[in-house]
Design a protein around this motif. Structure first.
Motif, short mmCIF file in Angstrom:
data_model
loop_
_atom_site.label_atom_id
_atom_site.label_comp_id
_atom_site.label_asym_id
_atom_site.label_seq_id
_atom_site.Cartn_x
_atom_site.Cartn_y
_atom_site.Cartn_z
N SER A 1 0.73 -1.23 0.13
CA SER A 1 0.32 0.45 0.29
C SER A 1 1.33 1.00 -0.13
N SER A 2 2.33 0.81 0.09
CA SER A 2 3.45 2.24 0.03
C SER A 2 3.17 2.54 -0.97
N TRP A 3 3.59 1.31 -2.30
CA TRP A 3 3.99 1.67 -3.30
C TRP A 3 3.38 3.10 -4.38
N PRO A 4 2.45 3.36 -4.11
CA PRO A 4 1.99 4.82 -4.17
C PRO A 4 2.66 5.67 -4.42
N GLN A 5 2.99 6.26 -2.75
CA GLN A 5 4.03 6.94 -2.28
C GLN A 5 5.22 6.83 -2.71
N LEU A 6 5.79 5.48 -2.81
CA LEU A 6 7.15 5.73 -3.74
C LEU A 6 7.64 5.90 -5.03
N ARG A 7 6.35 5.67 -5.38
CA ARG A 7 6.36 6.00 -6.62
C ARG A 7 6.72 7.54 -7.24
N THR A 8 5.92 8.25 -6.00
CA THR A 8 6.14 9.57 -6.18
C THR A 8 7.24 10.32 -5.38
N ALA A 9 7.51 9.79 -4.48
CA ALA A 9 8.92 10.71 -4.45
C ALA A 9 10.24 9.96 -4.87
N LEU A 10 10.04 8.55 -5.69
CA LEU A 10 11.02 8.46 -6.64
C LEU A 10 11.05 9.58 -7.94
N ARG A 11 9.85 9.93 -7.91
CA ARG A 11 9.55 10.83 -9.40
C ARG A 11 10.12 12.05 -9.11
N ALA A 12 9.29 12.37 -7.90
CA ALA A 12 10.66 13.57 -6.96
C ALA A 12 12.65 13.15 -7.36
N ALA A 13 12.55 12.48 -7.02
CA ALA A 13 13.82 12.32 -6.18
C ALA A 13 14.82 12.72 -7.69
N LEU A 14 14.02 11.73 -9.06
CA LEU A 14 14.57 11.91 -9.88
C LEU A 14 15.14 13.07 -10.25
N ARG A 15 13.83 14.49 -10.28
CA ARG A 15 13.76 15.85 -10.46
C ARG A 15 15.02 16.38 -10.01
#
Length: 511
Positions: free
Chosen positions: A336-350
């Motif tokens: 259930s934390s996967w959506p948060q991880l996707r958001t965090a990774l997207r931001a970190a890659l920026r």
């Protein structure tokens, strides 16, 4: 980063509070029925077994708290220092139908059982279980409110968590070793008196003191992750005192520390593969949409860049490779934390690393003010006492790196090096890997999740084979542990066992 033997339950409670990511454990007589004679208590331990708990309010509505006295050293009870262990309970909602006490432990080692009880279990466990049992928790020795192990200041801990755990030059290896040595010295300086007495065996003996103080002839217990090792150890020490034991997300006590770390590395790779399969099917996947292999390569390349070029987080700290790796792995504990991880990774890659840093902070139990709980101090204190070190020297780690990287190309290096920490521990290990059989115990329920990252499913199969009276219940799914995570099949089977004493059919599988 010390992922070894960590648990979802402590992390899950933090997710529930901070990010709303976490969804809500012998056949034999009830805990108040004496089906077998109680073994004789040694005379020196009688004062501990005969103590009366003095219950009082503890600031949380509906909860009572008390203090249990236990000997620091069970080899010299009454001859040395005693420990004061914190206990809390919430009484059964149907006192007339009460079956006894249900002790819960969230694992770790180092997770606060009282925190887990008061923030989740006493409200999140099914109503029919809470109706029949007093819900009880005791922080194990060395943990939270029970004589907590301390090692570093908060600023020192911030520095420790940033240490490069994938050294690729001798100078970086020296800095990692120096960090482990400083951590160990800090534990010895701040907690030297208790450090040699926080083993799982001693914690299990404390549980038997609590059972007696609660007035139960048998122990009923739900343990998650490391809590399964604690529960299985109790059963092996006191098989005739086993009531109904649920061991969810099982550890395998017969494995060496090195094998445990290697298996867990493969478990995190399994969990990441499940995450990546889900991610690449989405147009917004920050790791691309081509394949799992491509997603893995992109994540590995991102970690490599962070090793030399940390990114901003919106605060004074920056996100480097170690904290980013911890943040990603933390999200593997619960799908259930996967959506948060996707958001965090997207931001970190920026170049915006705050989301991954928040995940790492949840894992380390660091609050927004920069303070840490004692989780990450108690964790190695117990682990390094329970088993000999996985590696004794950096050279041994380097020899094992190919096996760890084969088990997980992205996480293997960090997990191999993190297993070096016990090599510098200030007290020698007192435990050894060995099977636990609990011969003569009432039926025990072992629960395993097929894609569990932290306690791989084969461990549950192994523990169920070791325990002479165990039944294995399997959850076909993702995440760490199974009870209270949304599977009605799992919850019904466990609830029925806790209330009636009837385990599910052998080899039962749930989705």
């Amino acid at each position: 980063m010390d992922i070894s033997r960590r648990t979802l339950r402590t992390l899950g409670a933090a997710f529930a509070a901070a990010a709303l990511l976490f969804s809500g454990c012998s056949s034999g007589s009830s805990t108040t029925a004496a089906a077998q004679p109680t073994p004789r208590v040694p005379a020196a331990l009688k004062p501990y077994y005969e103590q009366t708990l003095q219950w009082r309010g503890c600031g949380e509505a509906g909860f009572e708290c008390a203090t249990l006295k236990a000997p620091l050293d069970y080899a010299r009870p009454g001859q040395g220092r005693d420990l004061k262990l914190a206990v809390s309970r919430k009484k059964a909602t149907r006192s007339g139908q009460r079956l006894g006490s249900l002790l819960v432990n969230p694992g770790g080692p180092g997770g606060s059982a009282i925190g887990y009880l008061q923030s989740f279990a006493a409200l999140g466990y099914p109503a029919r279980v809470r109706a029949r049992y007093d819900m009880v928790a005791m922080d194990p020795r060395g943990v939270a409110a029970s004589e907590p192990v301390r090692c570093l200041s908060d600023k020192q801990m911030d520095s420790y968590t940033r240490t490069d755990q994938t050294p690729d030059a001798p100078a970086e290896t020296d800095r990692l070793v120096a960090a482990y040595k400083k951590f160990a010295r800090g534990c010895a300086d701040r907690s030297g008196k208790v450090l040699a007495h926080v083993s799982t065996v001693e914690a299990a003996r404390d549980m038997d003191l609590l059972r007696a103080a609660l007035g139960d002839n048998r122990l009923t217990y739900v343990g998650a992750s490391y809590g399964t090792f604690l529960g299985a150890t109790y059963a092996d020490l006191y098989p005739s005192r086993v009531g109904r034991l649920v061991l969810d997300g099982a550890l395998d006590p017969a494995l060496s520390s090195r094998r445990t770390n290697l298996d867990q590395t493969a478990g995190f790779e399994t969990a990441f593969t499940a995450f990546a399969k889900d991610c690449v099917r989405r147009d917004s996947c920050p790791l691309g949409t081509r394949s799992v292999a491509d997603a893995r390569d992109r994540l590995g390349s991102f970690f490599t860049r962070l090793d030399s070029r940390p990114v901003a987080t919106g605060g004074s700290r920056r996100l480097g490779e170690s904290l980013a790796t911890t943040g990603v792995m933390a999200a593997m504990y619960d799908e259930s934390s996967w959506p948060q991880l996707r958001t965090a990774l997207r931001a970190a890659l920026r170049g915006e690393g705050g989301g991954l840093l928040n995940l790492a902070d949840l894992y380390y139990e660091r609050d927004s003010g920069g303070s840490y709980t004692n989780l990450m101090y108690a964790n190695p204190a117990v682990n390094c006492l329970d088993l000999p070190a996985a590696f004794r020297t950096p050279a041994e780690v380097e020899q094992s790196l190919p096996a760890f990287k084969k088990a997980s190309p992205v996480f293997g290096g960090a997990l191999a090096w993190s297993a070096l920490n016990c090599a510098y521990w200030p007290v020698p290990a007192t435990g050894r890997p060995h099977a636990l059989t609990a011969k003569g115990a009432a039926p025990i329920l072992v629960v395993g999740t097929t894609r569990d990252p932290a306690t791989p499913y084969p461990w549950a199969r192994s523990l169920a084979r070791q325990l002479s009276s165990a039944t294995l219940l399997t959850y076909e799914g993702d995440g760490h542990t199974a009870y209270g995570r949304g599977s009605r099949c799992i919850d019904d089977a466990i609830d029925t066992y806790l209330i009636s004493g009837r385990p599910p059919a052998p080899a039962k599988r749930c989705h």
